[in-house]
Design an enzyme around this catalytic site. Structure first.
Site, PDB file in Angstrom:
ATOM      1  N   HIS A   4      49.686 -34.661 -96.506  1.00 48.45           N
ATOM      2  CA  HIS A   4      48.901 -33.643 -96.867  1.00 48.45           C
ATOM      3  C   HIS A   4      48.468 -33.659 -98.383  1.00 48.45           C
ATOM      4  O   HIS A   4      47.298 -33.522 -98.510  1.00 48.45           O
ATOM      5  CB  HIS A   4      49.778 -32.316 -96.609  1.00 48.45           C
ATOM      6  CG  HIS A   4      49.895 -31.777 -95.260  1.00 48.45           C
ATOM      7  ND1 HIS A   4      50.450 -32.575 -94.253  1.00 48.45           N
ATOM      8  CD2 HIS A   4      49.514 -30.500 -94.762  1.00 48.45           C
ATOM      9  CE1 HIS A   4      50.399 -31.811 -93.125  1.00 48.45           C
ATOM     10  NE2 HIS A   4      49.785 -30.624 -93.473  1.00 48.45           N
ATOM     11  N   HIS A  59      54.662  10.014 -60.563  1.00 45.75           N
ATOM     12  CA  HIS A  59      53.967   8.388 -60.540  1.00 45.75           C
ATOM     13  C   HIS A  59      54.998   7.549 -59.640  1.00 45.75           C
ATOM     14  O   HIS A  59      54.733   6.836 -58.853  1.00 45.75           O
ATOM     15  CB  HIS A  59      54.031   7.873 -61.955  1.00 45.75           C
ATOM     16  CG  HIS A  59      52.630   7.967 -62.777  1.00 45.75           C
ATOM     17  ND1 HIS A  59      51.639   7.567 -62.344  1.00 45.75           N
ATOM     18  CD2 HIS A  59      52.531   8.621 -63.966  1.00 45.75           C
ATOM     19  CE1 HIS A  59      50.563   7.830 -62.938  1.00 45.75           C
ATOM     20  NE2 HIS A  59      51.067   8.630 -63.965  1.00 45.75           N
ATOM     21  N   GLU A 113      56.407   6.691 -74.307  1.00 46.48           N
ATOM     22  CA  GLU A 113      54.808   6.143 -73.870  1.00 46.48           C
ATOM     23  C   GLU A 113      54.077   7.495 -74.047  1.00 46.48           C
ATOM     24  O   GLU A 113      53.063   7.164 -74.840  1.00 46.48           O
ATOM     25  CB  GLU A 113      54.802   5.818 -72.499  1.00 46.48           C
ATOM     26  CG  GLU A 113      53.497   5.409 -72.098  1.00 46.48           C
ATOM     27  CD  GLU A 113      53.650   5.321 -70.505  1.00 46.48           C
ATOM     28  OE1 GLU A 113      54.357   5.643 -69.712  1.00 46.48           O
ATOM     29  OE2 GLU A 113      52.546   4.672 -70.050  1.00 46.48           O
ATOM     30  N   HIS A 114      54.230   8.591 -73.624  1.00 50.53           N
ATOM     31  CA  HIS A 114      53.565   9.727 -73.971  1.00 50.53           C
ATOM     32  C   HIS A 114      54.522  10.575 -74.528  1.00 50.53           C
ATOM     33  O   HIS A 114      55.394  11.070 -74.146  1.00 50.53           O
ATOM     34  CB  HIS A 114      53.338  10.440 -72.559  1.00 50.53           C
ATOM     35  CG  HIS A 114      52.455   9.494 -71.597  1.00 50.53           C
ATOM     36  ND1 HIS A 114      53.029   8.858 -70.557  1.00 50.53           N
ATOM     37  CD2 HIS A 114      51.065   9.039 -71.524  1.00 50.53           C
ATOM     38  CE1 HIS A 114      52.097   8.071 -69.895  1.00 50.53           C
ATOM     39  NE2 HIS A 114      50.925   8.320 -70.371  1.00 50.53           N
ATOM     40  N   GLN A 164      54.204  13.567 -64.877  1.00 44.43           N
ATOM     41  CA  GLN A 164      54.717  12.054 -65.091  1.00 44.43           C
ATOM     42  C   GLN A 164      55.445  11.730 -64.005  1.00 44.43           C
ATOM     43  O   GLN A 164      55.409  10.584 -63.432  1.00 44.43           O
ATOM     44  CB  GLN A 164      55.498  11.945 -66.459  1.00 44.43           C
ATOM     45  CG  GLN A 164      55.730  10.686 -66.938  1.00 44.43           C
ATOM     46  CD  GLN A 164      54.609  10.020 -66.998  1.00 44.43           C
ATOM     47  OE1 GLN A 164      53.535  10.344 -67.207  1.00 44.43           O
ATOM     48  NE2 GLN A 164      54.463   8.577 -66.879  1.00 44.43           N
ATOM     49  N   ASP A 196      44.977  10.519 -69.635  1.00 45.98           N
ATOM     50  CA  ASP A 196      44.981   9.846 -68.412  1.00 45.98           C
ATOM     51  C   ASP A 196      43.645   9.609 -67.921  1.00 45.98           C
ATOM     52  O   ASP A 196      43.409   8.239 -67.436  1.00 45.98           O
ATOM     53  CB  ASP A 196      45.925  10.245 -67.307  1.00 45.98           C
ATOM     54  CG  ASP A 196      47.371  10.270 -67.550  1.00 45.98           C
ATOM     55  OD1 ASP A 196      47.650   9.695 -68.496  1.00 45.98           O
ATOM     56  OD2 ASP A 196      48.112  10.937 -66.874  1.00 45.98           O
TER      57      ASP A 196
END
Lengths: 428, 428
Positions: free
Chosen positions: B417, B259, B324-325, B256, B358
């Site tokens: 209405h 990145h 996220e993960h 991770q 991934d």
């Protein structure tokens, strides 16, 4: 009363009128940002300060008590409570069908993967106060969250002038299943929901309509929490054949126009005669209506009609306009429905006026406006869940697929990704 | 290498570090707005101007030809194509299960209502170019749209220095099922997708990652078209028990971190020994990795570890952080999964490193970042459909329910209405 447009390939003029109704309010960003920051820093103290400044009232307890709700039930007509309960049942029944299911895929090598659908844990519903209180909006925003399984549904609404709560709103909240209600409105209420204060715990998502301060505040806290769509001005498009009753068509066009002077009412018909009859009916009926000033102003700017050679052409134009509400006042509406690609909600036949959907039938009345039905959907159970995937690879699977995953990672230059597979490979 | 934090009730310090990673780029709004407006007004001419200015190349045909794609297939390794095809199959299989169904409720009085699920008609996928080309990202963004039934899936990607297209991207696009590809990138590409030009027809939704210009452009066109989430910096959280292999844990934390320098890697473990072993492994493995400079920088700022008294506490903290993960490197991961409330994607057991998700396994890798898994979901088939409700009331039904609908409308002060129901009531 209903401006007639020439038919053309795409009727861009009509589309541009629909899409350019919005008034920009960028100058509010500064004011609202300050309120948000103040509430974030000073919490309840700031909430009380703004309530005094904007709502001109000192609220004793921010939270509405059980006693206040009991009192509200006593002050509201019984037949209203009955009608609301029945509407709530219909809405719940319709939304029950929207629930998504978890799934799992399992393989012989021991691998399995899938997706879980989890309700949001805590949701905030904004309900406008003031003269126009909309109990129907309480039902439409709360019930899908309840069906989704959201445990904590919180409501915020501005206090009345006496520091209380509008009894119709209180009754609707109770019927819909809200357990926490706070007497605070405006941008400060949105701030409280997004950041939390001593009295109000922060939520995961904020929904519900509001004025431009509320809408701006929602936009600004988006990302910190989720929000629903920001509704633009509303519209109705009616496709009417020569058998449609002009009296009904006129009434329905006006039901939309009374919302506000930016509301658009569009008639597509195959019959010039029908158009003329509708105009005549509009002129007659409007004089009997309380909100005739607003209706007339809306029609002046956004009342439009196009005569089409056939229903096919009506449908084509409607798909390009992508209306929030679409009424198919034709003999065989179900046949036409399959051809409708872009519409928030579709009302079929001669006996399904839009208010059936606004109040009672079951579908949600929080719909995509201003042509966004091309890509947005109504508020639904899905608006109140999050989906989370999971994956289990067995030792066998990772060893079998290792080469492919390593290759894909290395071609992207992500060698640490490749490494995390490599370390697991068992060399024979 | 992995900063150790004291355990506390909510570990707010860790959460604040995760959430405050984003760099604000508000000063881009002006620049990007000008590009958007220029493309809106001058269409292809503006696209060519910006491509020359930013990509330093004159592109002959904006659209990638069949011949260029054939050439790409010849220049790419066969085993890569095979791996990508296999990944595409897995992704398609996983996403097939996400399809929502239409439904209808019909009543004895002739009333019926329901919801239709309609694919968006035209979707644009942005694919970054330059040195780091991500074919996996093409699969993850395109396949859910294809499964949803989107007929026209368009790709835009910056031209290479020679005015061509990255062959890996071209191959991935073809495998995923893209039929239109244009060599244009940056904010100008987003403008073309949102407004349309002579060469590129406008779309309904734009997805795909990009630099800050692209992200800003997407934010600015939102509402005109739909967009996906704007991804923030990415993170992994690993819950490891004392049986987890420190070698695997270290490798996954680094996968991770490579990145970018804003990526966060968090370890929650029940064992001090394990923490020490992981740190030792990190120091050893990192030296072998190409992107060690980025990894070290990411770890310096966002590498964190907390020793928890038990797995229950690990799970609690993970739910607050909403990663996220999430990797559950524990003996019985399926037992723990049910307690996970907030996580984009969950990787179970010792043999499911994040890169399986991934690249290859099937679940989508476009996931909610920076704690937004509390309320956002992964990209899915649902991201590419719109839902449209319909309602048909019979003459019998409208007459039976008229009083209730009229009462609800009148209490909200919306008499037009009420009128649209009144005109349909048949008096006996």
């Amino acid at each position: 009363m209903l401006r007639l447009f020439e038919i053309s390939k795409s009727n861009e003029e009509v589309i541009n009128i629909i899409k350019n109704r919005e008034e920009e309010n960028l100058d509010l960003v500064d004011t609202v940002s300050k309120i948000l920051k103040d509430v974030k820093d000073n919490k309840d103290k700031a909430l009380r300060k703004y309530t005094e400044a904007f709502d001109k009232v000192k609220v004793k307890d921010l939270r509405v008590s059980e006693n206040e709700i009991k009192k509200a039930f006593k002050s509201v007509e019984e037949d209203f409570i009955e009608a609301l309960k029945r509407a709530a049942e219909n809405i719940e029944k319709f939304h029950e069908k929207q629930k998504s299911k978890d799934y799992i895929i399992s393989e012989e090598d021991g691998t399995y993967m899938g997706q879980r659908v989890l309700p949001l844990e805590r949701v905030g519903v904004y309900v406008p106060g003031g003269t126009a209180a909309y109990p129907s909006s309480v039902l439409m925003n709360v019930i899908p969250a309840k069906v989704a399984g959201v445990k904590e549904i919180v409501m915020v609404t501005p206090p009345s002038k006496a520091g209380g709560i509008n009894p119709y709103i209180a009754v609707a909240a109770k019927i819909a299943g809200v357990k926490e209600i706070y007497k605070v409105g405006g941008a400060q209420a949105i701030a409280a929901l997004a950041y939390g204060t001593e009295s109000i715990e922060r939520v995961d998502k904020i929904v519900g309509p509001g004025n431009t301060y509320v809408a701006t505040a929602k936009k600004l806290v988006f990302g910190k929490v989720d929000i629903d769509m920001i509704a633009g001005p509303s519209e109705i498009l009616i496709i009417a054949d020569d058998k449609a009753d002009a009296k009904y068509v006129a009434a329905d066009l006006m039901s939309q126009a009374e919302h506000d002077k930016l509301a658009a009412s569009i008639l597509l018909t195959t019959s010039v005669e029908k158009y003329k009859e509708v105009v005549k009916e509009l002129k007659k009926q409007v004089e009997e209506l309380e909100r005739k000033a607003i209706i007339k102003e809306a029609f002046k700017n956004y009342g439009m009609a196009i005569i089409c050679p056939n229903l096919e052409k009506c449908k084509e134009l409607s798909n390009i306009i992508a209306p929030e509400h679409l009424e198919l006042m034709v003999e065989n509406p179900m046949e036409l429905l399959g051809k409708v690609k872009n519409a928030g909600s579709v009302f079929l036949g001669y006996y399904s006026p839009e208010p059936v959907g606004d109040y009672f039938g079951g579908p949600n009345h929080v719909l995509p406006t201003s042509g966004t039905a091309r890509f947005f959907s109504a508020l639904s159970v899905d608006s109140f869940v999050k989906k989370s995937s999971f994956i289990y690879y067995s030792k066998e699977a990772i060893n079998r697929e290792a080469d492919k995953i390593i290759l894909l990672a290395e071609k992207e230059g992500l060698t640490a990704h490749a490494n995390s597979v490599k370390v697991r490979v068992i060399k024979e």
